[in-house]
Scaffold this motif. Structure first.
Motif, PDB file in Angstrom:
ATOM      1  N   GLN A 145       2.918  13.337   0.450  1.00  0.00           N
ATOM      2  CA  GLN A 145       2.836  13.652  -0.976  1.00  0.00           C
ATOM      3  C   GLN A 145       3.982  12.973  -1.722  1.00  0.00           C
ATOM      4  OE1 GLN A 145       3.930  17.671  -2.011  1.00  0.00           O
ATOM      5  NE2 GLN A 145       2.585  17.724  -3.809  1.00  0.00           N
ATOM      6  N   ARG A 146       5.181  13.120  -1.187  1.00  0.00           N
ATOM      7  CA  ARG A 146       6.360  12.563  -1.834  1.00  0.00           C
ATOM      8  C   ARG A 146       6.351  11.040  -1.817  1.00  0.00           C
ATOM      9  NH1 ARG A 146      11.500   9.614  -1.737  1.00  0.00           N
ATOM     10  NH2 ARG A 146      12.992  10.835  -2.960  1.00  0.00           N
ATOM     11  N   GLN A 147       5.968  10.436  -0.692  1.00  0.00           N
ATOM     12  CA  GLN A 147       5.964   8.975  -0.644  1.00  0.00           C
ATOM     13  C   GLN A 147       4.973   8.406  -1.651  1.00  0.00           C
ATOM     14  OE1 GLN A 147       4.319   5.983   0.491  1.00  0.00           O
ATOM     15  NE2 GLN A 147       2.310   6.974   0.432  1.00  0.00           N
ATOM     16  N   THR A 148       3.908   9.145  -1.939  1.00  0.00           N
ATOM     17  CA  THR A 148       2.900   8.647  -2.871  1.00  0.00           C
ATOM     18  C   THR A 148       3.424   8.624  -4.299  1.00  0.00           C
ATOM     19  OG1 THR A 148       1.150   9.507  -1.420  1.00  0.00           O
ATOM     20  CG2 THR A 148       0.536   8.908  -3.669  1.00  0.00           C
ATOM     21  N   TRP A 149       3.976   9.760  -4.772  1.00  0.00           N
ATOM     22  CA  TRP A 149       4.461   9.730  -6.156  1.00  0.00           C
ATOM     23  C   TRP A 149       5.732   8.901  -6.293  1.00  0.00           C
ATOM     24  CZ3 TRP A 149       9.307  11.486  -6.864  1.00  0.00           C
ATOM     25  CH2 TRP A 149       9.774  12.625  -6.208  1.00  0.00           C
ATOM     26  N   ALA A 179      -4.147   1.689 -12.931  1.00  0.00           N
ATOM     27  CA  ALA A 179      -4.619   1.988 -14.293  1.00  0.00           C
ATOM     28  C   ALA A 179      -5.192   3.395 -14.253  1.00  0.00           C
ATOM     29  CB  ALA A 179      -5.662   0.968 -14.733  1.00  0.00           C
ATOM     30  N   SER A 180      -4.296   4.364 -14.258  1.00  0.00           N
ATOM     31  CA  SER A 180      -4.680   5.733 -13.922  1.00  0.00           C
ATOM     32  C   SER A 180      -3.876   6.749 -14.717  1.00  0.00           C
ATOM     33  CB  SER A 180      -4.426   5.981 -12.428  1.00  0.00           C
ATOM     34  OG  SER A 180      -3.020   5.931 -12.162  1.00  0.00           O
ATOM     35  N   ALA A 181      -4.331   7.996 -14.665  1.00  0.00           N
ATOM     36  CA  ALA A 181      -3.601   9.089 -15.314  1.00  0.00           C
ATOM     37  C   ALA A 181      -2.214   9.265 -14.709  1.00  0.00           C
ATOM     38  CB  ALA A 181      -4.403  10.378 -15.198  1.00  0.00           C
ATOM     39  N   LYS A 182      -2.060   8.948 -13.428  1.00  0.00           N
ATOM     40  CA  LYS A 182      -0.764   9.102 -12.775  1.00  0.00           C
ATOM     41  C   LYS A 182       0.268   8.168 -13.393  1.00  0.00           C
ATOM     42  CE  LYS A 182      -2.826  10.628  -8.423  1.00  0.00           C
ATOM     43  NZ  LYS A 182      -3.124  10.304  -7.003  1.00  0.00           N
ATOM     44  N   CYS A 183      -0.108   6.906 -13.543  1.00  0.00           N
ATOM     45  CA  CYS A 183       0.841   5.966 -14.136  1.00  0.00           C
ATOM     46  C   CYS A 183       1.024   6.220 -15.625  1.00  0.00           C
ATOM     47  CB  CYS A 183       0.394   4.530 -13.883  1.00  0.00           C
ATOM     48  SG  CYS A 183       0.677   3.989 -12.173  1.00  0.00           S
ATOM     49  N   ASP A 184      -0.014   6.669 -16.296  1.00  0.00           N
ATOM     50  CA  ASP A 184       0.140   7.026 -17.705  1.00  0.00           C
ATOM     51  C   ASP A 184       1.134   8.188 -17.853  1.00  0.00           C
ATOM     52  OD1 ASP A 184      -1.625   5.082 -18.596  1.00  0.00           O
ATOM     53  OD2 ASP A 184      -3.355   6.419 -18.574  1.00  0.00           O
ATOM     54  N   PHE A 185       1.134   9.106 -16.899  1.00  0.00           N
ATOM     55  CA  PHE A 185       2.091  10.215 -16.912  1.00  0.00           C
ATOM     56  C   PHE A 185       3.524   9.694 -16.783  1.00  0.00           C
ATOM     57  CE2 PHE A 185       4.682  12.890 -14.016  1.00  0.00           C
ATOM     58  CZ  PHE A 185       4.917  13.960 -14.854  1.00  0.00           C
ATOM     59  N   ASN A 235       4.730   0.961  -8.124  1.00  0.00           N
ATOM     60  CA  ASN A 235       3.326   0.715  -8.446  1.00  0.00           C
ATOM     61  C   ASN A 235       3.059   0.768  -9.950  1.00  0.00           C
ATOM     62  OD1 ASN A 235       3.099   0.706  -5.670  1.00  0.00           O
ATOM     63  ND2 ASN A 235       2.199   2.746  -5.553  1.00  0.00           N
ATOM     64  N   CYS A 236       3.551   1.824 -10.595  1.00  0.00           N
ATOM     65  CA  CYS A 236       3.325   1.954 -12.039  1.00  0.00           C
ATOM     66  C   CYS A 236       4.058   0.882 -12.846  1.00  0.00           C
ATOM     67  CB  CYS A 236       3.679   3.360 -12.509  1.00  0.00           C
ATOM     68  SG  CYS A 236       2.618   4.632 -11.750  1.00  0.00           S
ATOM     69  N   ALA A 278       0.804  -1.219   0.000  1.00  0.00           N
ATOM     70  CA  ALA A 278       0.000   0.000   0.000  1.00  0.00           C
ATOM     71  C   ALA A 278       0.840   1.273   0.000  1.00  0.00           C
ATOM     72  CB  ALA A 278      -0.939  -0.007   1.207  1.00  0.00           C
ATOM     73  N   TYR A 279       1.931   1.291   0.772  1.00  0.00           N
ATOM     74  CA  TYR A 279       2.722   2.512   0.932  1.00  0.00           C
ATOM     75  C   TYR A 279       4.178   2.243   0.552  1.00  0.00           C
ATOM     76  CZ  TYR A 279      -1.436   3.920   3.486  1.00  0.00           C
ATOM     77  OH  TYR A 279      -2.738   4.198   3.826  1.00  0.00           O
ATOM     78  N   GLU A 280       4.395   2.076  -0.738  1.00  0.00           N
ATOM     79  CA  GLU A 280       5.723   1.675  -1.218  1.00  0.00           C
ATOM     80  C   GLU A 280       6.772   2.770  -1.056  1.00  0.00           C
ATOM     81  OE1 GLU A 280       6.780  -1.112  -1.882  1.00  0.00           O
ATOM     82  OE2 GLU A 280       5.166  -2.399  -2.599  1.00  0.00           O
TER      83      GLU A 280
END
Length: 388
Positions: free
Chosen positions: A242-246, A372-378, A253-254, A191-193
């Protein structure tokens, strides 16, 4: 054992740090790059030659690794452009670590730093250094250069590089082009990589961005503007989160999304692709390990022994049948293929449901892939900024 003798487990050793991943022009000309990955391939070839002597079947080998090991599974999947028959029949890449690959100028800076700190002038001199001294040098190179281009907070300075031979292109490029072995695939992430790889002392986005510029030296204003549109500070209770998420998205994750989607599109058996998200245990990087890997009966390190039995049964089933379901525990819910539950038909291009198995403290159930999201597509669209 949980597998009742149905599996043979083989653990391999390979060189790390300066021993396995020192790169640069002179290394390429007078040695090999990615020596650690070549060690792994050599071990897999040994298994092919010898596993019958232990009662194993060389045609049924499943490779499994987590974190750097998951990154290694990725590297073995794309080895040499996947030009030959692989020395394995299936792959499990747990929380696969896709850190930036140093480009040639960064490799040469790393190599020259090793020469300077060792008072050497050539790779032959480095080879003459005692092993214990070389191990110390490996850490000194890390300490002397951090932070620098390609070496921001949370990543490791010594790692795989594109050498044009064993690793011919960046992992995301290889998967995009179908340059990976056609084998059943299982991927997962926690969950929190990004948590344990993020700096708690960063309290402003200015500090966060300065660090990110070391991670992504080729990223510019448009990259960061879009990054913070997708991960706005207002969505998080701290700069750290914020930073741990991206960070977790770009590095682990991506990559699971990239691997799963391309395997579905390219593999002969599109249904033999499975993905799991794990929000139990610590929920941090490596959380699944207590539920899967134990040399003591009963998984004493797991805080939920029933979950450990369920998780291990999925892994055993995948290793034995290339599907986590056929020999899973009777208490284990069905794990759908990544293909499952898509609307329409393949001819209409609507047959993939992006199904995962979502594990939490209280539930195990199918869920649509959150990556499967805009974040990973970015990140996928900016692979040369985040992987080089």
């Amino acid at each position: 054992m949980t597998s009742n003798g149905g599996l043979i487990y083989v653990s391999m050793q390979y060189r790390l740090g300066i021993f396995g991943f020192l790169s640069g022009t002179e290394i390429a000309q007078n040695g090999v790059q990615n020596a650690g990955l070549l060690d792994q391939r050599s071990a897999l070839d040994w298994v092919q030659r010898n596993i019958r002597a232990f009662g194993g079947d060389p045609s049924r080998v499943t490779i499994w690794g987590g974190s750097a090991g998951g990154g290694s599974v990725t590297a073995q999947l794309i080895a040499g452009g996947a030009y030959d028959e692989p020395p394995f029949a299936a792959a499990i890449a747990e929380y696969p670590w896709w850190q930036p690959f140093l480009n040639q100028s960064e490799q040469n800076m790393q190599y020259n730093t090793a020469l300077r700190l060792s008072n050497c002038s050539s790779v032959d001199c480095l080879r003459s250094i005692p092993t214990t001294t070389l191990a110390t040098l490996s850490q000194r190179v890390e300490n002397d250069t951090y932070p620098t281009a390609g070496d921001g907070y949370g990543v490791y300075y010594f790692g795989p590089v594109v050498d044009g031979k064993f690793i011919r292109e960046l992992p995301s490029t290889a998967f995009s082009l179908g340059h990976f072995y056609d084998v059943p695939l299982l991927v997962d992430h926690d969950a929190y990589e990004g948590d344990i790889f993020s700096n708690m002392t960063q309290t402003t986005q200015v500090e966060e961005t300065a660090d990110a510029r070391d991670l992504f030296p080729f990223a510019g204003p448009s990259f960061f503007s879009r990054l913070y549109q997708l991960y706005p500070a207002s969505d998080y209770n701290s700069t750290f989160f914020q930073r741990q998420t991206w960070f977790g998205d770009f590095i682990i994750n991506c990559p699971t999304y990239i691997m799963a989607t391309n395997a579905v599109d390219r593999n002969t058996n599109s249904s033999a692709v499975f993905k799991l998200t794990f929000a139990a245990g610590s929920q941090l990087h490596g959380a699944t390990s207590n539920f899967l890997a134990s040399n003591i009966t009963g998984f004493p390190s797991a805080n939920n022994h029933t979950l450990a039995e369920i998780m291990s049964s999925y892994w055993i089933s995948f290793a034995e049948t290339h599907d986590p379901n056929p020999v899973r525990s009777s208490s284990a819910p069905f794990w759908p293929s990544y293909m499952s539950n898509g609307t329409g038909v393949a001819a209409a291009g609507q047959s993939v449901g992006f199904d995962t198995l979502a594990v939490t403290y209280t539930t195990i159930e199918p869920a649509t892939d959150p990556d499967a999201s805009a974040k990973c597509d970015f990140f996928y669209a900016h692979q040369y900024q985040v992987q080089n």
